[in-house]
Enzyme design. Structure first.
Site, PDB file in Angstrom:
ATOM      1  N   THR A 127       0.641  -1.241   0.010  1.00  0.00           N
ATOM      2  CA  THR A 127      -0.028  -0.242  -0.042  1.00  0.00           C
ATOM      3  C   THR A 127       0.843   1.206   0.124  1.00  0.00           C
ATOM      4  OG1 THR A 127      -1.371   1.416   1.515  1.00  0.00           O
ATOM      5  CG2 THR A 127      -0.263  -0.281   2.546  1.00  0.00           C
ATOM      6  N   TYR A 151      -1.565   0.202  10.343  1.00  0.00           N
ATOM      7  CA  TYR A 151      -1.718  -0.244   9.045  1.00  0.00           C
ATOM      8  C   TYR A 151      -0.691  -0.565   8.007  1.00  0.00           C
ATOM      9  CZ  TYR A 151      -3.564  -1.127   4.231  1.00  0.00           C
ATOM     10  OH  TYR A 151      -3.799  -1.309   2.870  1.00  0.00           O
TER      11      TYR A 151
END
Ligand code: UDP
Length: 342
Positions: A127, A151
């Site tokens: 990501t 995250y």
């Protein structure tokens, strides 16, 4: 070139964790269309059985080592694509260990099993959150990794596991793809994003247009951008799926381990997205200017020249109107689906 275009004796087998989820299911579709044999491994915690358009499903958890080992040993895939993960930034801040357990520890367990069964190729869903709040955009793959939430950190750690493993295992190669803002849906509207309580801008805007929410909030209008709102690089999910196929071709052709950004290289502001959502839906839904959301970088766009140059990736849907159109049509299908099932 896709393998579908090659002549080949037997279809390579691809094991896809999280293949019932939003991005995973679009990749499964692309793999199936290209003639690969697919096995999905998913615990259906946020994915859906109906989203798997090709191949079989083993309903299982990555933490279930016995089932994972048995499934991999029986299927003997040529490659693993690993999508299964938690993805909510805010939740990761509140429950960091949940993220490190599922995103990092389960990736470690999967890699141990992958090595045990001697699977040579691995494709990892990473990501843009690994970059945190970069000082300059577009970001290249060399931009320092400074995630600002668990995250992003959980994904960065998994990337590190892969890099360290590939450095010592000559018969193991991986590609990590760093996704920017993935949006849109299948152009035949069979699959798309289906999370409950979706937090992403385009989905929130469309659900507001649909009347599911009373208003859309714009988080921050005082950013140092031309219209004061944040800029993101929105990539259509089918272009992202294609990036996985060209990454697989690269590995199967003997290519080495690589990391690539996946985005178009330019962005749209929140206000521009809202305007396009109004145009596509024809709904003049209510928008409210709200304070900044914590941890949002002002602008985040991908320098994606590397994947274009090295893998020949050619996106087909670099068009915000098309992206929102597919997401909107999908939103309507999803609503009808929920209505039928309730
Ligand atoms: N955003 C917003 N209102 C919303 C959801 C998102 O203004 O209801 C903004 C958010 O602050 C960010 C951009 O839209 O600047 C994209 O956010 P999203 O959650 O879609 O993706 P992210 O970039 O955080 O991964």
């Amino acid at each position: 070139m896709n393998l579908s275009q090659n002549s080949r004796k037997s279809a390579p087998r691809i094991f896809v964790t999280g293949g019932a989820g939003y991005i995973g299911s679009h990749v499964v579709k692309a793999l199936g269309e290209a003639g690969y044999e697919v096995l999905v491994y998913d615990n259906l915690s946020s994915g859906n059985r109906w989203a798997i358009l090709y191949g079989d499903l083993v309903e299982g958890d990555l933490a279930d080592r016995v089932l994972l080992e048995k499934t991999l040993a029986d299927f003997r895939p040529d490659a693993v694509m690993h999508f299964a993960a938690f993805i909510e930034v805010n939740e990761s801040v509140r429950q960091p260990l949940k993220y490190y357990r599922n995103n990092t520890l389960n990736a470690l367990k999967l890699l141990e099993t992958v090595r045990q069964v001697e699977i040579p190729y691995f494709i990892f869903s990473s990501t843009a959150a690994v970059y945190g709040t970069p000082e300059t955009i577009p970001v290249t793959e060399q931009t320092p990794l400074q995630p600002i939430n668990p995250y992003g950190a959980s994904k960065m750690m998994s990337e590190r596991l892969l890099a360290d493993l590939a450095a010592v295992e000559s018969n193991f190669n991986y590609v990590a793809l760093r996704y920017f803002n993935v949006a849109g849906a299948d152009s035949r509207f069979r699959i798309g994003q289906a999370y409950e309580n979706a937090t992403h801008l385009i989905t929130r805007a469309l659900k507001t247009a649909h009347g599911e929410y009373a208003k859309l909030q714009i988080f921050g209008t005082d950013y140092p951008t031309p219209d004061g709102t944040c800029i993101r690089d929105y990539i259509h999910v089918d272009d992202l799926a294609e990036a996985h196929l060209v990454a697989l071709d690269h590995l199967m052709a003997g290519g080495g381990s690589e990391i690539f950004n996946c985005g178009y290289g330019h962005g749209y502001s929140v206000r521009e997205v809202v305007e396009m959502a109004r145009k596509v839906t024809g709904m003049d839904f209510t928008v409210e200017e709200a304070p900044r959301r914590e941890g949002d970088p002002a602008a985040l766009t991908a320098d994606s020249r590397r994947i274009r140059r090295k893998l020949g990736w050619q996106p087909r849907y670099d068009d915000l109107e098309f992206i929102i159109h597919t997401a909107w049509e999908w939103e309507k299908v999803l609503k009808a689906k929920k209505y039928r099932n309730s």
